[in-house]
Design an enzyme around this catalytic site. Structure first.
Site, PDB file in Angstrom:
ATOM      1  CB  SER A   1     -22.860   1.143  13.376  1.00  0.00           C
ATOM      2  OG  SER A   1     -23.536  -0.261  13.618  1.00  0.00           O
TER       3      SER A   1
ATOM      4  CB  THR B   1     -11.194  -1.511   5.516  1.00  0.00           C
ATOM      5  OG1 THR B   1     -10.455  -1.984   4.456  1.00  0.00           O
ATOM      6  CG2 THR B   1      -9.927  -1.409   6.728  1.00  0.00           C
TER       7      THR B   1
ATOM      8  CD  GLU C   1     -30.515  -2.417   7.929  1.00  0.00           C
ATOM      9  OE1 GLU C   1     -30.955  -2.920   6.809  1.00  0.00           O
ATOM     10  OE2 GLU C   1     -29.256  -2.217   8.431  1.00  0.00           O
TER      11      GLU C   1
ATOM     12  CE  LYS D   1     -26.044  -2.343  11.683  1.00  0.00           C
ATOM     13  NZ  LYS D   1     -27.250  -2.089  10.941  1.00  0.00           N
TER      14      LYS D   1
END
Length: 386
Positions: A140, A107, A244, A142
């Protein structure tokens, strides 16, 4: 509500965390004086919290609508985004509107990209309802959706105006989602903040049941871990790439499973794979690999790959990993975050990325799929609200 200022370069936003604080969340949202509040969530979260939140906003703040999207990683794509954009515009949102991302990482990504694109950018507020969202994704900038060949390949960077989190909402989560979030905590400990390891080794529980004070500690420590690597790297293109860790194999597995494997469970076994790759390249010893297996196993997820996800589907998706292009690499190598020790990522050309031969990584993936034993629950166990 406890307030922490999240700083990433020239971007700052408050992270407000409390327990049983829905009234405070409504008050903070009302102070934004939005022309329209778009509460974006999946159908399960809408029934649990979304309709109530929108009703409270209508009573005290202004117009509010609930927009729902299909649950699951497999629906985090451009088609869903297009449908939601049309629905938002028909609901009456304008440039003074606010998108309220109420839910988990799926979401949050959809809502973040929607907010970034509507009128070339309207305000975004995260109200996370999962462990992964509270201690990872809302920390984040992103925002991305998936392409058919891989995860998070279509997106941008876009900051929220604030994060409003209520740990009481974690009480409705299925165990699968608790475990998923705790895998990200383990990642932060192994790759960034090894001071967390002893506490986690003592407190992690495969049953996924944690006292509120333990969860609050994990959230606080994860906020601190992320701050270590993103304070001066808001786009996560330098030292922030260490976040990552475990995601190369993890993302490939998650996407190849079509959502059956949770994000955190994918990262969990992805970290085991990364540790084994580092061992075979001569960077770490077997003890560090075993530490990975121990901590991931204590979370309650598998440290090997599920038998029902074809390894060729996983290795195919490795070729579309989102870290491609950070370094000039031969075609037969992947760029992976690998460790020299806990809290010590390996660097090359100023980045925490190491060229790993594809043949070696693919071999490790096949061996993890063929391993006869599983530690903890199945990676692909059934899930629920996100």
């Amino acid at each position: 509500m406890q307030t922490t200022t999240i700083t990433m370069g020239d971007v700052q936003y408050p992270y407000r965390l409390g327990t049983g604080c829905v009234d405070g969340i409504v008050t903070r949202l009302g102070e934004l004086e939005a022309s329209h509040y778009l509460v974006l969530c999946d159908a399960t979260v809408a029934e649990l919290y979304g309709h109530d939140l929108a009703a409270r906003l209508r009573r005290s703040a202004g117009p509010a609508s609930v927009l729902t999207h299909p649950a699951g990683e497999e629906h985090k794509g451009l088609g869903t985004l297009d449908t939601l954009a049309d629905a938002a515009l028909h609901a009456g949102v304008d440039r003074r509107g606010v998108v309220v991302a109420l839910g988990g990482g799926v979401t949050g990504n959809i809502a973040g990209l929607l907010a970034a694109l509507l009128f070339r950018g309207i305000r975004l507020v995260h109200v996370p309802t999962t462990v992964v969202a509270m201690l990872d994704s809302v920390l984040s900038l992103k925002q991305a959706v998936n392409a058919q060949v891989g995860k998070n390949l279509v997106g941008t960077f876009y900051p929220p105006v604030e994060v409003l989190a209520d740990t009481a909402m974690l009480g409705t989560l299925p165990v699968r989602e608790i475990r998923s979030g705790l895998c990200e905590v383990v990642k932060n400990a192994l790759a960034i903040r090894p001071s967390m390891i002893d506490f986690l080794a003592a407190e992690l529980r495969p049953d996924g049941r944690y006292a509120d004070d333990v969860l609050r500690w994990m959230i606080d420590e994860s906020v601190a871990a992320k701050a270590q690597v993103t304070e001066h790297d808001k786009y996560e293109r330098r030292e922030g790439l260490v976040l990552e860790y475990g995601h190369t194999v993890g993302h490939a597995l998650e996407h190849a499973s079509h959502g059956a494997v949770s994000h955190g469970a994918g990262v969990g076994v992805g970290m085991v794979a990364a540790a084994e790759v580092a061992r075979r390249l001569g960077h770490v010893d077997a003890d560090l690999v075993e530490l990975h297996r121990e901590l991931v196993g204590k979370v309650g997820v598998a440290t090997t790959l599920p038998a029902d996800v074809p390894t060729e589907e996983i290795t195919y998706r490795l070729g579309f990993d989102n870290k491609r292009g950070y370094q000039p690499l031969p075609a037969d190598h992947y760029a992976m975050v690998l460790l020299a020790d806990v809290g010590q990522p390996l660097y090359q050309d100023g980045l925490p990325l190491t060229p790993a031969p594809r043949a070696l990584v693919d071999e490790v993936v096949r061996e993890l799929a063929d391993a006869p034993s599983r530690i903890g629950a199945s990676v692909g166990s059934a899930g629920g609200a996100s």
